[in-house]
Enzyme design. Structure first.
Site, PDB file in Angstrom:
ATOM      1  N   ASP A  95       0.797  -1.231   0.000  1.00  0.00           N
ATOM      2  CA  ASP A  95       0.000   0.000   0.000  1.00  0.00           C
ATOM      3  C   ASP A  95       0.830   1.283   0.000  1.00  0.00           C
ATOM      4  O   ASP A  95       0.429   2.296  -0.537  1.00  0.00           O
ATOM      5  CB  ASP A  95      -0.947   0.019   1.226  1.00  0.00           C
ATOM      6  CG  ASP A  95      -0.207  -0.256   2.532  1.00  0.00           C
ATOM      7  OD1 ASP A  95       1.031  -0.369   2.517  1.00  0.00           O
ATOM      8  OD2 ASP A  95      -0.878  -0.362   3.584  1.00  0.00           O
ATOM      9  N   HIS A  96       2.044   1.224   0.586  1.00  0.00           N
ATOM     10  CA  HIS A  96       2.817   2.462   0.741  1.00  0.00           C
ATOM     11  C   HIS A  96       3.568   2.863  -0.527  1.00  0.00           C
ATOM     12  O   HIS A  96       3.975   4.005  -0.657  1.00  0.00           O
ATOM     13  CB  HIS A  96       3.823   2.316   1.879  1.00  0.00           C
ATOM     14  CG  HIS A  96       3.221   2.458   3.240  1.00  0.00           C
ATOM     15  ND1 HIS A  96       2.283   1.597   3.737  1.00  0.00           N
ATOM     16  CD2 HIS A  96       3.427   3.380   4.217  1.00  0.00           C
ATOM     17  CE1 HIS A  96       1.944   1.972   4.952  1.00  0.00           C
ATOM     18  NE2 HIS A  96       2.623   3.052   5.265  1.00  0.00           N
ATOM     19  N   ASP A 160       3.568  -1.093  11.675  1.00  0.00           N
ATOM     20  CA  ASP A 160       3.103   0.228  11.262  1.00  0.00           C
ATOM     21  C   ASP A 160       2.418   0.829  12.476  1.00  0.00           C
ATOM     22  O   ASP A 160       1.650   0.150  13.159  1.00  0.00           O
ATOM     23  CB  ASP A 160       2.109   0.096  10.109  1.00  0.00           C
ATOM     24  CG  ASP A 160       1.770   1.452   9.529  1.00  0.00           C
ATOM     25  OD1 ASP A 160       2.279   1.776   8.443  1.00  0.00           O
ATOM     26  OD2 ASP A 160       0.990   2.189  10.166  1.00  0.00           O
ATOM     27  N   ARG A 448      -1.626  12.337  10.091  1.00  0.00           N
ATOM     28  CA  ARG A 448      -0.399  13.085  10.393  1.00  0.00           C
ATOM     29  C   ARG A 448      -0.283  14.312   9.510  1.00  0.00           C
ATOM     30  O   ARG A 448      -0.678  14.278   8.353  1.00  0.00           O
ATOM     31  CB  ARG A 448       0.823  12.204  10.152  1.00  0.00           C
ATOM     32  CG  ARG A 448       0.854  11.070  11.121  1.00  0.00           C
ATOM     33  CD  ARG A 448       2.228  10.497  11.298  1.00  0.00           C
ATOM     34  NE  ARG A 448       2.140   9.626  12.440  1.00  0.00           N
ATOM     35  CZ  ARG A 448       2.567   8.358  12.463  1.00  0.00           C
ATOM     36  NH1 ARG A 448       3.160   7.844  11.401  1.00  0.00           N
ATOM     37  NH2 ARG A 448       2.413   7.633  13.538  1.00  0.00           N
ATOM     38  N   SER A 643       6.268   7.277  13.276  1.00  0.00           N
ATOM     39  CA  SER A 643       6.189   5.975  12.613  1.00  0.00           C
ATOM     40  C   SER A 643       6.879   4.857  13.375  1.00  0.00           C
ATOM     41  O   SER A 643       7.696   5.071  14.258  1.00  0.00           O
ATOM     42  CB  SER A 643       6.838   6.136  11.244  1.00  0.00           C
ATOM     43  OG  SER A 643       7.293   4.918  10.756  1.00  0.00           O
ATOM     44  N   ARG A 645       8.791   2.810  11.707  1.00  0.00           N
ATOM     45  CA  ARG A 645       9.877   2.398  10.813  1.00  0.00           C
ATOM     46  C   ARG A 645      11.195   2.189  11.561  1.00  0.00           C
ATOM     47  O   ARG A 645      11.723   3.095  12.172  1.00  0.00           O
ATOM     48  CB  ARG A 645      10.035   3.397   9.654  1.00  0.00           C
ATOM     49  CG  ARG A 645      10.395   4.794  10.070  1.00  0.00           C
ATOM     50  CD  ARG A 645      10.314   5.763   8.886  1.00  0.00           C
ATOM     51  NE  ARG A 645       8.921   6.076   8.594  1.00  0.00           N
ATOM     52  CZ  ARG A 645       8.456   7.294   8.303  1.00  0.00           C
ATOM     53  NH1 ARG A 645       9.278   8.313   8.215  1.00  0.00           N
ATOM     54  NH2 ARG A 645       7.183   7.488   8.056  1.00  0.00           N
TER      55      ARG A 645
HETATM   56  C1  MIC Z   1       3.187   6.408   8.554  1.00  0.00           C
HETATM   57  O1  MIC Z   1       1.986   6.610   8.614  1.00  0.00           O
HETATM   58  O2  MIC Z   1       4.040   7.218   8.956  1.00  0.00           O
HETATM   59  C2  MIC Z   1       3.651   5.088   8.010  1.00  0.00           C
HETATM   60  C3  MIC Z   1       4.341   5.340   6.753  1.00  0.00           C
HETATM   61  O3  MIC Z   1       2.551   4.261   7.771  1.00  0.00           O
HETATM   62  C4  MIC Z   1       4.590   4.458   9.037  1.00  0.00           C
HETATM   63  C5  MIC Z   1       5.259   3.240   8.613  1.00  0.00           C
HETATM   64  C6  MIC Z   1       6.419   3.458   7.737  1.00  0.00           C
HETATM   65  O4  MIC Z   1       7.221   4.345   7.963  1.00  0.00           O
HETATM   66  O5  MIC Z   1       6.585   2.659   6.819  1.00  0.00           O
HETATM   67  C7  MIC Z   1       3.991   4.187  10.391  1.00  0.00           C
HETATM   68  O6  MIC Z   1       3.094   4.878  10.786  1.00  0.00           O
HETATM   69  O7  MIC Z   1       4.474   3.309  11.133  1.00  0.00           O
HETATM   70 FE1  SF4 Z   2      -0.737   4.625   4.979  1.00  0.00          FE
HETATM   71 FE2  SF4 Z   2       0.318   5.275   7.349  1.00  0.00          FE
HETATM   72 FE3  SF4 Z   2      -1.103   7.039   5.904  1.00  0.00          FE
HETATM   73 FE4  SF4 Z   2      -2.317   5.030   6.994  1.00  0.00          FE
HETATM   74  S1  SF4 Z   2      -1.250   6.649   8.077  1.00  0.00           S
HETATM   75  S2  SF4 Z   2      -2.643   5.758   4.920  1.00  0.00           S
HETATM   76  S3  SF4 Z   2      -0.811   3.385   6.821  1.00  0.00           S
HETATM   77  S4  SF4 Z   2       0.857   6.127   5.372  1.00  0.00           S
END
Ligand code: MIC
Ligand code: SF4
Length: 755
Positions: A95-96, A160, A448, A643, A645
């Site tokens: 999805d990312h 995630d 976010r 995140s 990550r």
């Molecule tokens: C996000 O919303 O910041 C992400 C991208 O989904 C991350 C995960 C990532 O960095 O791959 C998260 O929230 O953990």
């Molecule tokens: Fe994707 Fe993270 Fe955004 Fe949700 S918050 S849509 S999992 S990047």
């Protein structure tokens, strides 16, 4: 794709006896959170009461979920664990890595070509190790999990931070780094410090313009981005039971934005309805049978202050729609105050783009309510003033809303429907003109809004609101518009008002999809080949980190003293860098490039103490590493917020950083540092942060006696030869010190696998 009803029944069979036992041991009525945690102890039957906020406890989660951007590193690590199959049901979701640019079909096709190598890798590793694989286009991890796998009373982890979304279906679902997922996939226990409990009592009922999103926007305003750290938030009261299951999901989703370990709601009729409409009547039946065990004890909700560490009460009858932002999700402004605030702060009033959807807000109810506003654009002869985009959370949602005519309504308004993927929410938005870095305002229903998050432009001010409010604001094109009180001028020059949004909670004709996008793994994966090319720029097999040499770290250089907010987006940026998530060396070139250097207030410009010149953070770190000089990073409060990550921990580890010393950490990031064999430390005296100077050389004087509960002593030698002795606290227990000694937690698993 079938969820495992037998597994769920087993969880429920254990639940009654274990919860009764836990109540006896703990000696008081139990919250839902405690019930779920005590029913998922690694050792089975509860035998002791745990101290909240203090005891480390081993748990046995029911499931694991990974998304493509984090799964690459998680699976590269899992491949070292020496297992033939994952030990618990696991899924991977693509999805990312899908960029939003033109529309769903074009963008998906381009992503499949561009990231083919990564998708192939994830698909073959999944096939080999018994992991369910959700193909690109199937949807966003948290929406797909809610539709297929989440269940009341369950416990899961996911790589995630928004894994917490599944709390909407009464789970304890927690975001972790890939190394934690590897533990559970390898059949080991998962460790968590027994959380503190925050109770949120919702009185009254939502109505009119107010949506579940406003509950969490309000909570974020109260608790701030770090207020939930180390705690699980449990919602209850008539306001909770009267809202939809997917609305609860939205609230839990954004629990990540207050740093909470997770959030959850007790099982109720709305969850039963959602389970039945997503083809899981058997789960609903099983849950109905033990319903009192799937929610907090009545006495707890009657006298919450006796059983929670903190209680917040929100009256939904009085709750106004909110907009949070810019730049931080906890800057909450009720819509009636927005105009005044915007003018005061000089926020551009003109809204360029309204974006709805994402994992946070793309339920049938969300889309139906937003569509009820979009429909008024035609009905009232209005013209939408901003651009407008929709990112559906899953193919099931997309197909269903198309069938029910909503996409058509949005089309008429001039909206763009992007692929069922993260897209603009994670900087995978190829927004035209963003490179000009003009100051501008956008509103979205995501979670976010850190700087550069959506389009890479540091001058984009992003405000977070409910999909309904975002739609109304995009129609008006004006941040100061309050749909509850203000009128719009239509194409005939008449003053009109928007009617409050309406919409069904669930599709009257049920959910549907031609192809939900699932690929089941091979029954026997032993013959499946996984190949990683040595010349790939996207994937790189991992080499184990070296064990600790048993000596005090000496002669370390200060790499950066980060000033102010330093989220995982500052430490390891997403957007264009997502393409290197499977290649540690390449992605390390983004290490801390967003962090502000406290000595010159600039991003990505730090002093190389070996040459005296200024350079990019990764370049200076590489120079120290090449010279065999260790380095350390210093930071402020809530370091690593955001995140899950683990790249934000693996990159410093890879580039020779030995310790990260900060005022406070976000939970997931602190664990990630520990797992990768780094020292995650906090100032015993916060003001010591100010003593650290740009040319400092750092010596540890008692690392050789590293032990649980015993602070470490660091000597900061300044350029003029004077010294400051700084005491650093840590939260390592004996097992975690073992990770540090071994070089990483994975080194220990790999050694056990070989033994
Ligand atoms: C996000 O919303 O910041 C992400 C991208 O989904 C991350 C995960 C990532 O960095 O791959 C998260 O929230 O953990
Ligand atoms: Fe994707 Fe993270 Fe955004 Fe949700 S918050 S849509 S999992 S990047």
């Amino acid at each position: 794709m079938a969820f495992d009803i037998e597994m769920i029944k087993k969880v429920y069979d254990n639940m009654t006896t274990r919860v009764d036992k836990a109540r006896e041991i703990v000696g008081h009525p139990l919250t839902l959170t405690e019930k779920i945690l005590y029913n998922h102890l690694w050792d089975g039957m509860p035998s002791q009461a745990f101290t909240r906020g203090a005891d480390y406890v081993d748990f046995a989660p029911d499931r694991v979920a990974c998304q493509d951007a984090t799964a690459q590193m998680a699976l590269l690590q899992f491949m070292h664990a020496g297992k033939t199959k994952v030990a618990v049901p696991t899924t991977v979701h693509c999805d990312h890595l899908i960029q939003a640019k033109v529309d769903a079909v074009t963008d998906l096709a381009r992503a499949k070509t561009q990231s083919n190598e990564v998708f192939e890798f994830l698909s073959s590793v999944s096939n080999k190790y018994g992991i369910g694989f959700w193909k690109p286009g199937a949807g966003i991890i948290h929406q797909v999990v809610l539709e297929n796998y989440a269940f009341p009373g369950g416990m899961m982890i996911g790589t995630d931070s928004h894994t917490v979304n599944a709390g909407g279906l009464g789970m304890v679902a927690i975001g972790v780094g890939g190394a934690d997922a590897v533990d559970v996939m390898s059949g080991m226990a998962w460790e968590l410090k027994f959380p503190k409990l925050i109770g949120v009592k919702l009185t009254g009922k939502l109505s009119g313009w107010t949506a579940p999103k406003d509950v969490i926007l309000k909570v974020a305003g109260i608790l701030t981005v770090k207020g939930g750290t180390g705690a699980i938030v449990e919602y209850f009261g008539e306001g909770a039971t009267s809202m939809s299951c997917t609305g609860k999901g939205t609230i839990c989703n954004m629990g990540a934005e207050i740093g909470a370990t997770t959030s959850t709601f007790g099982y109720d009729a709305s969850m039963g309805r959602y389970l039945r409409s997503t083809n899981r009547a058997d789960v609903a039946d099983a849950a109905d049978k033990i319903a009192p065990y799937l929610t907090g004890d009545a006495e707890v909700y009657a006298n919450p202050e006796l059983y929670f560490d903190q209680v917040i009460e929100i009256n939904l009858d009085e709750l106004e729609p909110h907009l949070n932002g810019p730049y931080t999700p906890d800057l909450a402004t009720p819509i009636s105050k927005m105009k005044e605030e915007a003018i005061k702060n000089n926020w551009p009033l003109k809204i360029e783009v309204g974006l709805i959807g994402s994992c946070t807000n793309s339920s049938y109810e969300d889309i139906a309510r937003a569509a009820s506003l979009a429909k008024q654009v035609t009905d009232k002869n209005l013209k939408i003033k901003s651009e407008f985009t929709i990112t559906p959370g899953s193919e099931v949602v997309r197909y269903t809303i198309e069938r029910d005519g909503f996409i058509d309504i949005f089309d008429k308004m001039g909206a763009t429907v992007f692929a069922n993927a993260c897209g603009p929410c994670i900087g995978m938005w190829d927004r035209e003109g963003a490179e000009k870095e003009e100051r501008n305002t956008i509103v979205h229903s995501f979670n976010r809004n850190f700087s550069k998050r959506a389009d890479g432009n540091p001058n984009t001010l992003a405000f977070v609101g409910s999909p309904e409010l975002v739609t109304a604001l995009a129609i008006a094109g004006d941040l100061g518009f309050n749909p509850l009180t203000d009128t719009l001028i239509n194409e005939n020059g008449e003053e009109v008002m928007l009617d409050a949004p309406t919409g069904n909670e669930l599709p009257p004709k049920g959910f549907d999809a031609e192809d939900p996008g699932f690929q089941a793994p091979a029954v026997d994966g032993s013959g499946v080949q996984v190949s990683v090319s040595e010349t790939s720029e996207r994937l790189q097999l991992l080499a184990p980190f070296l064990p600790w040499d048993g000596k005090n770290i000496t002669g370390a250089k200060l790499l950066i003293k980060a000033f102010g907010k330093c989220t995982t987006d500052h430490i390891s940026m997403a957007g264009p860098w997502l393409r290197f998530r499977g290649h540690l060396d390449n992605i390390s070139n983004n290490m801390l490039i967003g962090a502000i250097n406290a000595f010159n207030q600039k991003p990505n410009t730090v002093k190389n103490q070996l040459t005296g010149t200024y350079d990019a953070v990764p370049a200076v770190a590489r120079a120290y590493k090449a010279a065999g000089v260790p380095s350390i990073v210093v930071g402020d409060h809530n370091y690593g917020e955001g995140s899950s990550r683990e790249h934000a921990a693996m990159e410093p580890r890879f580039l020779g950083v030995k310790a990260v010393l900060v005022k406070s950490f976000a939970r997931i990031h602190e664990t990630n540092l520990k797992k990768q064999g780094l020292l995650g430390l906090t100032f015993a005296t916060e003001a010591d942060y100010d003593k650290i100077q740009e040319d400092d050389t750092i010596n540890f004087t008692d690392l050789i006696d590293f032990a649980p509960g015993k602070p470490l002593t660091l000597e900061f030698v300044h350029a003029d030869g004077t010294k400051d002795i700084i005491l650093a606290n840590h939260t390592y227990n004996a097992g975690q010190i073992g990770w540090f000694i071994a070089g990483s937690a994975l080194n220990l698993i790999a050694a056990a696998g070989k033994a």
